[in-house]
Design a protein around this motif. Sequence first.
Motif, PDB file in Angstrom:
ATOM      1  N   VAL A 157      31.701  36.510  93.596  1.00  0.00           N
ATOM      2  CA  VAL A 157      30.477  37.162  94.154  1.00  0.00           C
ATOM      3  C   VAL A 157      29.677  36.133  94.682  1.00  0.00           C
ATOM      4  CG1 VAL A 157      28.795  38.586  93.034  1.00  0.00           C
ATOM      5  CG2 VAL A 157      31.222  38.714  92.049  1.00  0.00           C
ATOM      6  N   SER A 158      28.879  36.721  95.735  1.00  0.00           N
ATOM      7  CA  SER A 158      27.897  36.032  96.492  1.00  0.00           C
ATOM      8  C   SER A 158      26.538  36.545  96.047  1.00  0.00           C
ATOM      9  CB  SER A 158      28.084  35.907  98.041  1.00  0.00           C
ATOM     10  OG  SER A 158      28.909  36.946  98.399  1.00  0.00           O
ATOM     11  N   ALA A 159      26.576  37.980  95.928  1.00  0.00           N
ATOM     12  CA  ALA A 159      25.189  38.423  95.478  1.00  0.00           C
ATOM     13  C   ALA A 159      25.399  39.828  95.023  1.00  0.00           C
ATOM     14  CB  ALA A 159      24.270  38.820  96.904  1.00  0.00           C
ATOM     15  N   ALA A 160      24.707  40.219  94.006  1.00  0.00           N
ATOM     16  CA  ALA A 160      24.909  41.424  93.221  1.00  0.00           C
ATOM     17  C   ALA A 160      23.510  42.197  92.988  1.00  0.00           C
ATOM     18  CB  ALA A 160      25.486  41.189  91.943  1.00  0.00           C
ATOM     19  N   GLY A 161      23.256  43.356  93.340  1.00  0.00           N
ATOM     20  CA  GLY A 161      21.904  44.018  93.350  1.00  0.00           C
ATOM     21  C   GLY A 161      21.894  44.638  91.960  1.00  0.00           C
ATOM     22  N   VAL A 162      20.575  44.640  91.543  1.00  0.00           N
ATOM     23  CA  VAL A 162      20.086  45.224  90.417  1.00  0.00           C
ATOM     24  C   VAL A 162      19.471  46.747  90.726  1.00  0.00           C
ATOM     25  CG1 VAL A 162      18.705  44.923  88.351  1.00  0.00           C
ATOM     26  CG2 VAL A 162      19.825  43.079  89.433  1.00  0.00           C
ATOM     27  N   CYS A 163      20.226  47.767  90.254  1.00  0.00           N
ATOM     28  CA  CYS A 163      19.623  49.161  90.286  1.00  0.00           C
ATOM     29  C   CYS A 163      19.065  49.711  89.170  1.00  0.00           C
ATOM     30  CB  CYS A 163      20.751  49.660  90.660  1.00  0.00           C
ATOM     31  SG  CYS A 163      20.468  51.781  90.976  1.00  0.00           S
ATOM     32  N   HIS A 164      17.986  50.723  89.296  1.00  0.00           N
ATOM     33  CA  HIS A 164      17.322  51.141  88.295  1.00  0.00           C
ATOM     34  C   HIS A 164      18.211  52.214  87.447  1.00  0.00           C
ATOM     35  CE1 HIS A 164      13.003  51.867  86.754  1.00  0.00           C
ATOM     36  NE2 HIS A 164      13.684  52.436  85.835  1.00  0.00           N
ATOM     37  N   SER A 165      19.408  52.689  87.983  1.00  0.00           N
ATOM     38  CA  SER A 165      20.266  53.299  87.293  1.00  0.00           C
ATOM     39  C   SER A 165      20.769  52.735  86.043  1.00  0.00           C
ATOM     40  CB  SER A 165      21.401  53.859  87.906  1.00  0.00           C
ATOM     41  OG  SER A 165      20.927  54.639  89.269  1.00  0.00           O
ATOM     42  N   ASP A 166      20.962  51.481  86.220  1.00  0.00           N
ATOM     43  CA  ASP A 166      21.559  50.552  84.933  1.00  0.00           C
ATOM     44  C   ASP A 166      20.375  50.501  83.740  1.00  0.00           C
ATOM     45  OD1 ASP A 166      23.726  49.948  86.457  1.00  0.00           O
ATOM     46  OD2 ASP A 166      22.789  47.879  86.964  1.00  0.00           O
ATOM     47  N   VAL A 167      19.272  50.486  84.349  1.00  0.00           N
ATOM     48  CA  VAL A 167      18.105  50.737  83.260  1.00  0.00           C
ATOM     49  C   VAL A 167      18.203  52.131  82.666  1.00  0.00           C
ATOM     50  CG1 VAL A 167      15.654  50.912  82.888  1.00  0.00           C
ATOM     51  CG2 VAL A 167      16.557  49.286  84.543  1.00  0.00           C
ATOM     52  N   ALA A 168      18.379  53.261  83.224  1.00  0.00           N
ATOM     53  CA  ALA A 168      18.490  54.367  82.835  1.00  0.00           C
ATOM     54  C   ALA A 168      19.679  54.353  81.879  1.00  0.00           C
ATOM     55  CB  ALA A 168      18.731  55.534  83.795  1.00  0.00           C
ATOM     56  N   VAL A 169      20.977  54.045  82.088  1.00  0.00           N
ATOM     57  CA  VAL A 169      22.239  54.162  81.464  1.00  0.00           C
ATOM     58  C   VAL A 169      22.106  53.390  80.332  1.00  0.00           C
ATOM     59  CG1 VAL A 169      24.665  53.343  81.444  1.00  0.00           C
ATOM     60  CG2 VAL A 169      23.691  54.284  83.466  1.00  0.00           C
ATOM     61  N   MET A 170      21.278  52.225  80.474  1.00  0.00           N
ATOM     62  CA  MET A 170      21.075  51.308  79.082  1.00  0.00           C
ATOM     63  C   MET A 170      19.946  52.080  77.972  1.00  0.00           C
ATOM     64  SD  MET A 170      21.569  47.480  80.372  1.00  0.00           S
ATOM     65  CE  MET A 170      20.643  47.266  81.708  1.00  0.00           C
ATOM     66  N   SER A 171      19.124  52.986  78.517  1.00  0.00           N
ATOM     67  CA  SER A 171      18.433  53.687  77.393  1.00  0.00           C
ATOM     68  C   SER A 171      19.025  54.993  76.988  1.00  0.00           C
ATOM     69  CB  SER A 171      17.228  54.315  78.514  1.00  0.00           C
ATOM     70  OG  SER A 171      17.558  55.526  79.253  1.00  0.00           O
ATOM     71  N   TRP A 172      20.259  55.308  77.486  1.00  0.00           N
ATOM     72  CA  TRP A 172      20.983  56.373  76.918  1.00  0.00           C
ATOM     73  C   TRP A 172      21.429  56.370  75.305  1.00  0.00           C
ATOM     74  CZ3 TRP A 172      24.695  57.464  81.695  1.00  0.00           C
ATOM     75  CH2 TRP A 172      23.934  58.200  82.708  1.00  0.00           C
ATOM     76  N   PRO A 173      21.584  57.420  74.537  1.00  0.00           N
ATOM     77  CA  PRO A 173      22.011  57.390  73.246  1.00  0.00           C
ATOM     78  C   PRO A 173      23.405  57.242  73.461  1.00  0.00           C
ATOM     79  CG  PRO A 173      21.341  59.460  73.819  1.00  0.00           C
ATOM     80  CD  PRO A 173      20.918  58.696  74.856  1.00  0.00           C
ATOM     81  N   ALA A 174      24.230  56.719  72.487  1.00  0.00           N
ATOM     82  CA  ALA A 174      25.895  56.479  72.441  1.00  0.00           C
ATOM     83  C   ALA A 174      26.265  57.810  72.908  1.00  0.00           C
ATOM     84  CB  ALA A 174      26.172  56.111  71.137  1.00  0.00           C
ATOM     85  N   GLU A 175      25.825  59.044  72.375  1.00  0.00           N
ATOM     86  CA  GLU A 175      26.706  60.299  72.984  1.00  0.00           C
ATOM     87  C   GLU A 175      26.691  60.504  74.204  1.00  0.00           C
ATOM     88  OE1 GLU A 175      24.450  59.677  70.047  1.00  0.00           O
ATOM     89  OE2 GLU A 175      23.178  61.294  70.832  1.00  0.00           O
ATOM     90  N   GLN A 176      25.652  59.989  75.071  1.00  0.00           N
ATOM     91  CA  GLN A 176      25.785  60.178  76.357  1.00  0.00           C
ATOM     92  C   GLN A 176      26.400  59.097  77.222  1.00  0.00           C
ATOM     93  OE1 GLN A 176      21.424  60.783  77.503  1.00  0.00           O
ATOM     94  NE2 GLN A 176      22.077  61.365  79.708  1.00  0.00           N
TER      95      GLN A 176
END
Length: 346
Positions: free
Chosen positions: A32-51
């Motif tokens: 890997v030379s580069a990887a972007g950081v997206c706000h969707s990850d922030v959203a996914v990491m805020s979801w409860p386990a069921e989601q």
Amino acid sequence: MKAVQYRAVGAEPEVVDVPEPEPGPGQILLKVSAAGVCHSDVAVMSWPAEQLYFPLPRTLGHEGAGTVAALGAGVSGLEIGESVAVYGPWGCGLCLNCAQGKENYCLEAQKLGIFPPGLGAPGAIAEYMVVDDKRHLLPLGDLDPVTTVPLTDAGLTPYHAIKSALPRLLPGSTAVVIGAGGLGHVAIQLLRALTPARVVALDVNGEKLKLAAEVGAHETLLSDSRAAQEVKAMTGGRGANAVFDFVGAAPTVATATACAGMESDVVIVGIGGGAATVGFGATPYDCAVRAPYWGSRAELIEVFELARNGAVDVHVELFGIDETPEAYRRLHAGKINGRAVILPNG
Ligand code: NAD
Ligand code: ZN
Ligand code: ZN
């Protein structure tokens, strides 16, 4: 090798040591030379386990670029060391939508348990990553992987959203961009490159509005409860011809529909949980409200062509792999201007 993983629901991502993956038949190993950081990850990491629809731990990163490090059995047509970017919304490759390159709308992915890298499959924020098929790679040629990698999502997603609204964006039209962050600051440039529309950018943050103006917004507005009225006033009461909401929260969706005009497109890209009220009398005549997802392989090729022509310039903030948790913290706090990009191999 080092990888950044989301390991427990609600916990911060962690830099961990994991075995270097090996490419199976048909697969490709990338350094890997580069990887972007997206706000969707922030959203996914805020979801409860069921989601959460995939098991943990999982390596993050759904914007990836790298050099070909090894080829699995049966893979040909790629050179070791070749610079490539990853098309992220992996599909089955066989259904009608995949046959049209629209793997983002694969009809079978959910049933088959196919996930994008970083959103279920092991992602790009690692020293190495495995890509499941060579059709998910695009040669970068002379394009700089660091400034190009965000185009695989922060470029492709707004491009897909804008492309279907192009018939609305004629001379004299107005396009509104809500949220001038990673996706939004690219959307402004795409609108300028593809349309003659006047571009109005809304954000809650002065720094983001400054960037919006720098990358081509004709007007910038503070995103508050008065913003829709201001857009209406700017357009002689008619409203905007297209509104792109890169926040998607209740107040921004309300602004988006309130500032839209007749026969307009309201495109909700942000996943902030807001929902629009649509109906006769609730929205202007013939206003279409859509919530698209990512983009097609063909569209990513088109976005890269625009980049080659110098039409898009992604503003990046660079981080080493050990600094990834800090990059996510800063993104969550609204402190990344443009896109955060991780350099996993220094
Ligand atoms: P980002 O954090 O880089 O940008 C968000 C921007 O919105 C920031 O500039 C922030 O200041 C601004 N903002 C916050 N609240 C606002 C408000 N009330 N009004 C106006 N602006 C406001 O995020 P990003 O990575 O560009 O992602 C944007 C959104 O798009 C996220 O919700 C993300 O999950 C979503 N997304 C959706 C898709 C899809 O396929 N639909 C793909 C990628 C990202
Ligand atoms: Zn994303
Ligand atoms: Zn498919």
